[in-house]
Scaffold this motif. Sequence first.
Motif, mmCIF file in Angstrom:
data_model
loop_
_atom_site.group_PDB
_atom_site.id
_atom_site.type_symbol
_atom_site.label_atom_id
_atom_site.label_comp_id
_atom_site.label_asym_id
_atom_site.label_seq_id
_atom_site.Cartn_x
_atom_site.Cartn_y
_atom_site.Cartn_z
ATOM 1 N N ILE A 66 6.764 -5.254 -5.983
ATOM 2 C CA ILE A 66 6.040 -4.098 -6.494
ATOM 3 C C ILE A 66 7.105 -3.119 -6.959
ATOM 4 O O ILE A 66 8.122 -2.921 -6.270
ATOM 5 C CB ILE A 66 5.094 -3.469 -5.446
ATOM 6 N N TYR A 67 6.898 -2.542 -8.151
ATOM 7 C CA TYR A 67 7.910 -1.639 -8.685
ATOM 8 C C TYR A 67 7.271 -0.650 -9.657
ATOM 9 O O TYR A 67 6.191 -0.907 -10.208
ATOM 10 C CB TYR A 67 9.039 -2.409 -9.371
ATOM 11 N N ALA A 68 7.953 0.466 -9.869
ATOM 12 C CA ALA A 68 7.512 1.473 -10.828
ATOM 13 C C ALA A 68 7.971 1.064 -12.220
ATOM 14 O O ALA A 68 9.147 0.768 -12.429
ATOM 15 C CB ALA A 68 8.079 2.836 -10.457
ATOM 16 N N GLY A 69 7.042 1.041 -13.156
ATOM 17 C CA GLY A 69 7.374 0.648 -14.526
ATOM 18 C C GLY A 69 8.365 1.580 -15.189
ATOM 19 O O GLY A 69 9.158 1.161 -16.025
ATOM 20 N N GLU A 70 8.371 2.840 -14.794
ATOM 21 C CA GLU A 70 9.234 3.828 -15.437
ATOM 22 C C GLU A 70 10.693 3.704 -15.042
ATOM 23 O O GLU A 70 11.583 3.967 -15.854
ATOM 24 C CB GLU A 70 8.756 5.254 -15.094
ATOM 25 N N LEU B 135 -10.022 -1.024 -7.290
ATOM 26 C CA LEU B 135 -8.810 -1.580 -6.681
ATOM 27 C C LEU B 135 -8.931 -1.586 -5.159
ATOM 28 O O LEU B 135 -9.241 -0.577 -4.551
ATOM 29 C CB LEU B 135 -7.579 -0.765 -7.090
ATOM 30 N N ILE B 136 -8.702 -2.760 -4.576
ATOM 31 C CA ILE B 136 -8.691 -2.918 -3.126
ATOM 32 C C ILE B 136 -7.361 -3.561 -2.747
ATOM 33 O O ILE B 136 -7.064 -4.680 -3.166
ATOM 34 C CB ILE B 136 -9.856 -3.791 -2.623
ATOM 35 N N LEU B 137 -6.560 -2.836 -1.960
ATOM 36 C CA LEU B 137 -5.293 -3.356 -1.451
ATOM 37 C C LEU B 137 -5.520 -3.739 0.006
ATOM 38 O O LEU B 137 -5.231 -2.969 0.916
ATOM 39 C CB LEU B 137 -4.187 -2.303 -1.576
ATOM 40 N N ALA B 138 -6.048 -4.922 0.226
ATOM 41 C CA ALA B 138 -6.402 -5.389 1.566
ATOM 42 C C ALA B 138 -5.225 -6.129 2.198
ATOM 43 O O ALA B 138 -4.208 -6.378 1.547
ATOM 44 C CB ALA B 138 -7.625 -6.295 1.498
ATOM 45 N N ARG C 29 0.828 -1.213 0.000
ATOM 46 C CA ARG C 29 0.000 0.000 0.000
ATOM 47 C C ARG C 29 0.864 1.265 0.000
ATOM 48 O O ARG C 29 0.573 2.233 -0.711
ATOM 49 C CB ARG C 29 -0.950 -0.002 1.201
ATOM 50 N N ALA C 30 1.947 1.261 0.781
ATOM 51 C CA ALA C 30 2.821 2.433 0.856
ATOM 52 C C ALA C 30 3.508 2.698 -0.485
ATOM 53 O O ALA C 30 3.533 3.840 -0.960
ATOM 54 C CB ALA C 30 3.856 2.245 1.966
#
Length: 118
Positions: free
Chosen positions: A88-92, A58-61, A10-11
Amino acid sequence: MVSVTPYLIRAYHQWMEDSDLTAHILVDCSHPAVVVPKQFIQQDKIVLNIASSATESLILADESINFKARFSGQSVDVYIPTHAVLSIYAGENGEGMMFETQQQPVESEHKPGLTLLD
């Protein structure tokens, strides 16, 4: 103990949204509860764009990530148990975090037998 993984997801997701970056997750599709379009799975893994512009509802539970997304023009309900998220990563720029693979605890049908010894 509660897993820190959903909090980090989530962060990072929020940081990427605030920074105009595109959040992606790498998912281990060998987990039986993962629900994604099977034709996009490669080597038991799939990369999913979870940016708000690419998802609906979108639900990030704590236990899972749920959303609707379009794949080849069709709307699909996606379900990812949190323990199946590998990163989790930024595509850019690739900035993000990898997670250790986590085994879900297997609940035993039988409680251990205890014997009182004198």
